[in-house]
Scaffold this active site. Structure first.
Site, PDB file in Angstrom:
ATOM      1  CG  ASN A  99      -0.978  -5.518   4.565  1.00  0.00           C
ATOM      2  OD1 ASN A  99      -1.384  -6.584   4.109  1.00  0.00           O
ATOM      3  ND2 ASN A  99      -1.618  -4.375   4.381  1.00  0.00           N
ATOM      4  CB  CYS A 129      -8.601 -11.497   2.160  1.00  0.00           C
ATOM      5  SG  CYS A 129      -7.016 -10.723   2.473  1.00  0.00           S
ATOM      6  CE  LYS A 164      -4.028  -1.066   1.545  1.00  0.00           C
ATOM      7  NZ  LYS A 164      -2.695  -1.541   1.087  1.00  0.00           N
ATOM      8  CB  VAL A 190      -9.425   2.920  -1.046  1.00  0.00           C
ATOM      9  CG1 VAL A 190     -10.550   3.647  -0.347  1.00  0.00           C
ATOM     10  CG2 VAL A 190      -9.061   3.585  -2.370  1.00  0.00           C
ATOM     11  N   GLY A 243      -2.829   6.588  -5.780  1.00  0.00           N
ATOM     12  CA  GLY A 243      -2.331   7.463  -6.836  1.00  0.00           C
ATOM     13  C   GLY A 243      -1.423   8.585  -6.390  1.00  0.00           C
TER      14      GLY A 243
END
Length: 300
Positions: A99, A129, A164, A190, A243
């Protein structure tokens, strides 16, 4: 006989469960709980070109239905990762995804060029970012800005490239389409949701940076909807995030169109979460008489 394998951009995962970036360290911490080789894949802690110490003050705050975090991408930097952490990861029988984060396009490009020379299986570009050359606006907010960074990274990237997506995108479908057009081989979505918590006794924000990233069960219905919408709009594999606490959540994401899922917050609550979700998926398929995940992918 059930088959949980999935192929994403030419990379085969033994099952669709990936440990999410920032919630699994570099894997060593979880060895006492289960073999990492059980995972479909592992996304590394967010990596930057240079070492980052991370944010000061409170970093984690529990809230109803989730967790807020403001870690600040604490990591040893790309070079130290390649030298000190990657040999261990490469010894594990699972897909390793690096990542990568950056504050400028050049930082992304240089980091990816360094990773090209390694045995990393895939690269996941974190575009949430802040872009210092655009006044601090996130790379992942505007499709045009995201497309630019993905285009430049794609020019040098020799690995399968996952982008991502941020839930803060002005239009998540437009963002997804722009990233695919720019060269993304797959999308993961997400990332955490920007959120705020206030200490009313101290009369100040709990986090020094004011806002923090919200994750956990509370974001799942929104993230699931985004995965559903994006999966209908693009023709590259989608990795669902948000989640996922048990196998039922994972199955929901697959039914909404995801090829695989990333498990994050659940790892903080239950270190065995990923292993239990893998087993739960297998048991569900067996019980329902389903042979492959493809049979239920995107059925909604």
């Amino acid at each position: 006989m059930i088959d949980t394998k999935v192929n994403i951009a030419g990379v085969e995962f033994k099952n669709p469960v990936i440990a999410a970036s920032g919630t699994f360290g570099f894997g060593r911490e979880f060895l006492e709980y289960f073999p990492i080789s059980k995972l479909g894949g592992l996304a590394t802690k967010g990596l930057t070109l240079r070492e980052r110490e991370g944010n000061k003050g409170v970093r984690i705050h529990e809230t109803i239905g989730g967790i807020m975090n403001s870690i600040g991408l604490q990591n040893p930097g790309i070079d130290a990762f390649i030298e000190e952490e990657l040999p261990f990861l490469n010894s594990q029988d699972t897909v390793i995804i690096a990542n990568v984060s950056g504050n400028t396009i050049d930082e992304y490009v240089i980091s990816v060029e360094k990773l090209n020379q390694t045995d990393i299986d895939m690269i996941e570009l974190n575009i949430s970012c802040p872009n210092v050359k655009e006044g601090g606006i996130s790379f992942g907010t505007k499709a045009e800005i995201a497309s630019n960074v993905v285009t430049q990274v794609r020019k040098v990237c020799q690995k399968p490239l996952i982008v991502k997506l941020s839930p803060s995108a002005e239009n998540i479908v437009e963002m997804a389409e722009s990233c695919v057009e720019a060269g993304a081989d797959a999308l993961s979505l997400v990332n955490t949701f920007p959120a705020l918590a206030i200490d009313i006794s101290k009369k100040k924000a709990i986090f020094d940076n004011i806002t923090a990233g919200l994750s956990g069960p509370c974001i799942k219905p929104i993230a699931l909807r985004m995965v559903y919408e994006v999966s209908k709009a693009v023709d590259v594999p989608i990795i669902g995030i948000g989640g996922i606490m048990d196998y039922r959540d994972a199955i929901e994401y697959i039914m909404a169109g995801a090829w695989a899922v990333q498990v994050g917050t659940a790892n903080f609550i239950n270190p065995n979460a990923c292993a239990e979700i893998i087993e739960g998926i297998e048991e569900y398929l067996q019980k329902e008489g389903i042979s492959t995940l493809e049979e239920i992918r995107g059925i909604i």
